[in-house]
Design a protein around this motif. Sequence first.
Motif, PDB file in Angstrom:
ATOM      1  N   GLY A 137     -11.632  28.431  17.735  1.00 19.64           N
ATOM      2  CA  GLY A 137     -10.770  29.403  18.061  1.00 19.64           C
ATOM      3  C   GLY A 137      -9.513  29.065  18.374  1.00 19.64           C
ATOM      4  N   GLY A 138      -9.212  27.933  19.132  1.00 19.87           N
ATOM      5  CA  GLY A 138      -8.039  27.669  19.803  1.00 19.87           C
ATOM      6  C   GLY A 138      -6.863  27.439  18.782  1.00 19.87           C
ATOM      7  N   VAL A 139      -7.139  26.880  17.643  1.00 21.83           N
ATOM      8  CA  VAL A 139      -6.042  26.459  16.602  1.00 21.83           C
ATOM      9  C   VAL A 139      -6.407  27.516  15.374  1.00 21.83           C
ATOM     10  N   LYS A 140      -5.230  28.186  14.895  1.00 23.89           N
ATOM     11  CA  LYS A 140      -5.328  29.129  13.811  1.00 23.89           C
ATOM     12  C   LYS A 140      -5.102  28.433  12.500  1.00 23.89           C
ATOM     13  N   LYS A 141      -4.094  27.455  12.660  1.00 24.41           N
ATOM     14  CA  LYS A 141      -3.585  26.755  11.349  1.00 24.41           C
ATOM     15  C   LYS A 141      -3.669  25.226  11.737  1.00 24.41           C
ATOM     16  N   GLY A 142      -4.045  24.352  10.722  1.00 26.25           N
ATOM     17  CA  GLY A 142      -3.723  22.885  11.001  1.00 26.25           C
ATOM     18  C   GLY A 142      -3.557  22.281   9.551  1.00 26.25           C
ATOM     19  N   LEU A 143      -3.115  21.011   9.837  1.00 19.64           N
ATOM     20  CA  LEU A 143      -2.854  20.001   8.741  1.00 19.64           C
ATOM     21  C   LEU A 143      -3.655  18.595   9.120  1.00 19.64           C
ATOM     22  N   LEU A 144      -4.396  18.310   8.029  1.00 15.88           N
ATOM     23  CA  LEU A 144      -4.927  16.987   8.004  1.00 15.88           C
ATOM     24  C   LEU A 144      -4.187  15.967   6.943  1.00 15.88           C
ATOM     25  N   LEU A 145      -3.605  14.896   7.749  1.00 14.68           N
ATOM     26  CA  LEU A 145      -2.825  13.953   6.737  1.00 14.68           C
ATOM     27  C   LEU A 145      -3.764  12.788   6.616  1.00 14.68           C
ATOM     28  N   ILE A 146      -3.929  12.377   5.181  1.00 16.78           N
ATOM     29  CA  ILE A 146      -4.754  11.138   5.096  1.00 16.78           C
ATOM     30  C   ILE A 146      -4.358   9.954   4.142  1.00 16.78           C
ATOM     31  N   GLY A 147      -4.095   8.678   4.336  1.00 21.09           N
ATOM     32  CA  GLY A 147      -3.930   7.826   3.522  1.00 21.09           C
ATOM     33  C   GLY A 147      -3.458   6.606   3.988  1.00 21.09           C
ATOM     34  N   ASP A 148      -3.126   5.665   3.066  1.00 22.81           N
ATOM     35  CA  ASP A 148      -3.060   4.253   3.695  1.00 22.81           C
ATOM     36  C   ASP A 148      -1.917   3.493   2.643  1.00 22.81           C
ATOM     37  N   LYS A 149      -1.533   2.426   3.170  1.00 21.50           N
ATOM     38  CA  LYS A 149      -0.706   1.475   2.567  1.00 21.50           C
ATOM     39  C   LYS A 149      -1.306   0.107   2.358  1.00 21.50           C
ATOM     40  N   THR A 150      -1.151  -0.361   1.079  1.00 27.37           N
ATOM     41  CA  THR A 150      -1.911  -1.812   0.907  1.00 27.37           C
ATOM     42  C   THR A 150      -1.069  -2.848   1.371  1.00 27.37           C
ATOM     43  N   PHE A 151      -2.043  -3.723   2.444  1.00 25.23           N
ATOM     44  CA  PHE A 151      -1.623  -4.787   3.112  1.00 25.23           C
ATOM     45  C   PHE A 151      -1.152  -5.863   2.266  1.00 25.23           C
ATOM     46  N   LYS A 152      -1.998  -6.122   1.079  1.00 22.60           N
ATOM     47  CA  LYS A 152      -2.217  -7.342   0.387  1.00 22.60           C
ATOM     48  C   LYS A 152      -1.989  -6.810  -1.119  1.00 22.60           C
ATOM     49  N   VAL A 153      -0.737  -6.980  -1.501  1.00 22.54           N
ATOM     50  CA  VAL A 153      -0.170  -6.034  -2.643  1.00 22.54           C
ATOM     51  C   VAL A 153      -0.727  -6.895  -3.927  1.00 22.54           C
ATOM     52  N   LYS A 154      -1.277  -7.997  -3.980  1.00 21.41           N
ATOM     53  CA  LYS A 154      -1.861  -8.730  -4.927  1.00 21.41           C
ATOM     54  C   LYS A 154      -3.377  -8.256  -5.182  1.00 21.41           C
ATOM     55  N   ASP A 155      -4.013  -7.547  -4.211  1.00 16.57           N
ATOM     56  CA  ASP A 155      -5.378  -7.175  -4.381  1.00 16.57           C
ATOM     57  C   ASP A 155      -5.438  -6.015  -5.431  1.00 16.57           C
ATOM     58  N   PRO A 156      -6.419  -6.643  -6.543  1.00 18.47           N
ATOM     59  CA  PRO A 156      -6.554  -5.605  -7.675  1.00 18.47           C
ATOM     60  C   PRO A 156      -7.399  -4.316  -7.429  1.00 18.47           C
ATOM     61  N   LEU A 157      -7.520  -4.278  -6.424  1.00 19.24           N
ATOM     62  CA  LEU A 157      -8.614  -2.893  -5.757  1.00 19.24           C
ATOM     63  C   LEU A 157      -7.695  -1.672  -5.531  1.00 19.24           C
ATOM     64  N   PHE A 158      -6.779  -2.041  -4.351  1.00 21.98           N
ATOM     65  CA  PHE A 158      -6.164  -0.745  -3.605  1.00 21.98           C
ATOM     66  C   PHE A 158      -4.640  -0.384  -4.006  1.00 21.98           C
ATOM     67  N   SER A 159      -4.653   0.800  -3.847  1.00 22.60           N
ATOM     68  CA  SER A 159      -3.254   1.579  -4.142  1.00 22.60           C
ATOM     69  C   SER A 159      -2.959   2.429  -2.841  1.00 22.60           C
ATOM     70  N   ASP A 160      -1.639   2.841  -2.892  1.00 27.22           N
ATOM     71  CA  ASP A 160      -0.932   3.675  -1.825  1.00 27.22           C
ATOM     72  C   ASP A 160      -1.227   5.023  -2.198  1.00 27.22           C
ATOM     73  N   ALA A 161      -1.074   5.946  -0.836  1.00 20.09           N
ATOM     74  CA  ALA A 161      -1.042   7.245  -1.252  1.00 20.09           C
ATOM     75  C   ALA A 161      -0.717   7.882  -0.032  1.00 20.09           C
ATOM     76  N   GLY A 162      -0.399   9.135   0.128  1.00 18.86           N
ATOM     77  CA  GLY A 162      -0.354  10.133   1.269  1.00 18.86           C
ATOM     78  C   GLY A 162      -0.720  11.630   1.084  1.00 18.86           C
ATOM     79  N   THR A 163      -1.612  12.097   1.709  1.00 23.35           N
ATOM     80  CA  THR A 163      -2.100  13.326   1.415  1.00 23.35           C
ATOM     81  C   THR A 163      -2.059  14.519   2.539  1.00 23.35           C
ATOM     82  N   ALA A 164      -2.220  15.611   2.195  1.00 22.13           N
ATOM     83  CA  ALA A 164      -2.135  16.599   3.291  1.00 22.13           C
ATOM     84  C   ALA A 164      -2.905  17.649   2.762  1.00 22.13           C
ATOM     85  N   THR A 165      -3.780  18.356   3.755  1.00 20.76           N
ATOM     86  CA  THR A 165      -4.902  19.300   3.824  1.00 20.76           C
ATOM     87  C   THR A 165      -4.700  20.349   4.766  1.00 20.76           C
TER      88      THR A 165
END
Length: 345
Positions: A137-165
């Motif tokens: 009840g203390g917060v009426k509206k809020g934002l959740l921001l989630i994401g990451d930036k790849t540390f090792k750009v040659k790694d074939p697994l990971f990508s970058d993104a930023g999101t908001a909920t």
Amino acid sequence: MALSTLHNVRFAGMASCVPRQIVSNLEDCPLSQRSERERLVRNIGIQTRRLCAEQQCFSDLALIAAEKLLDDLQWEREEIGALIVVTQSPDYLYPATAIILQDRMGLPQTAIAFDVNLGCSGYPFGLHLLGSMIAAGGVKKGLLLIGDKTFKVKDPLFSDAGTATALEFDTSAAPMHFDLNSDGSGFRAIIRTVGGHREPYSQEHLIPQYDEHGNPYGPDYLQLDGPAVLSFSTQRVPPAVERLLSYAQVSKEQVDYFVFHQANRMINETIRKKLSLPTEKVPSTLQDYGNTSGASLPVTITARLHETLPSKRHQLLLAGFGIGLSWGSAIVDMEGAKFPAMIEA
């Protein structure tokens, strides 16, 4: 087992932003390694990845996603009572990236703003954390921001993104159900050992090292125990999903979509088959976006479902799992939420 239900919390909307730069896993390697890379791509299911520009941070992408979402929701900045950032790629070691974004976004100084250090499992945990603050009840509206930036750009697994909920207090909202778990005994399965107080940086870490293919590596890079992660993911996630469904008294047929963290094709297909889920109920973005860490759930929802979800009431089961080790699931009602199309920046 941490089973819980939140009431009076409405899922208001979600937006995702990815970098414009597209890297092909098949082309981003020497010709001598092409056949080996083709086999890898078949196994992990990732053909292309999105990588930030050199000076671009995860927070830049998340900021764009948040501002688009606020505009679509027609929320005023002064209404936001909490800003939670879940990332392992902060702008600085300190202060918290959330504090910086509070100012960049023009949010009120009364807004609670802090970071959470979680990766691939982060979305359900962040959703529960922000939702709990709103349910209290203390917060009426809020934002959740989630994401990451790849540390090792040659790694074939990971990508970058930023999101908001966006979440808001609403007494008529359907309940959100959660199952959140942690097992620190497996912390070395996914780890970056250097840079903290346990093993600070030293001169030896500045000496470049290369593998047999000429790719850089070192103790300050992410270390991933593939077999351990495979075993953990395929053994822990399916029973956790079944447990949450039982707790919430929801059948698999009542769930419109099951959205899993986009780890790799082998892990995700094993989980799907163990749960006997039809492919049309399990959207995937591995091929086009790779493993975007904690952002993979919102990225997948945005990329595959942003046109479908607003049409009517949908119930989704979201499951994230990875570093920690940690794993969490949530059953969320998406009725009336805003889902802007994928943003590139």
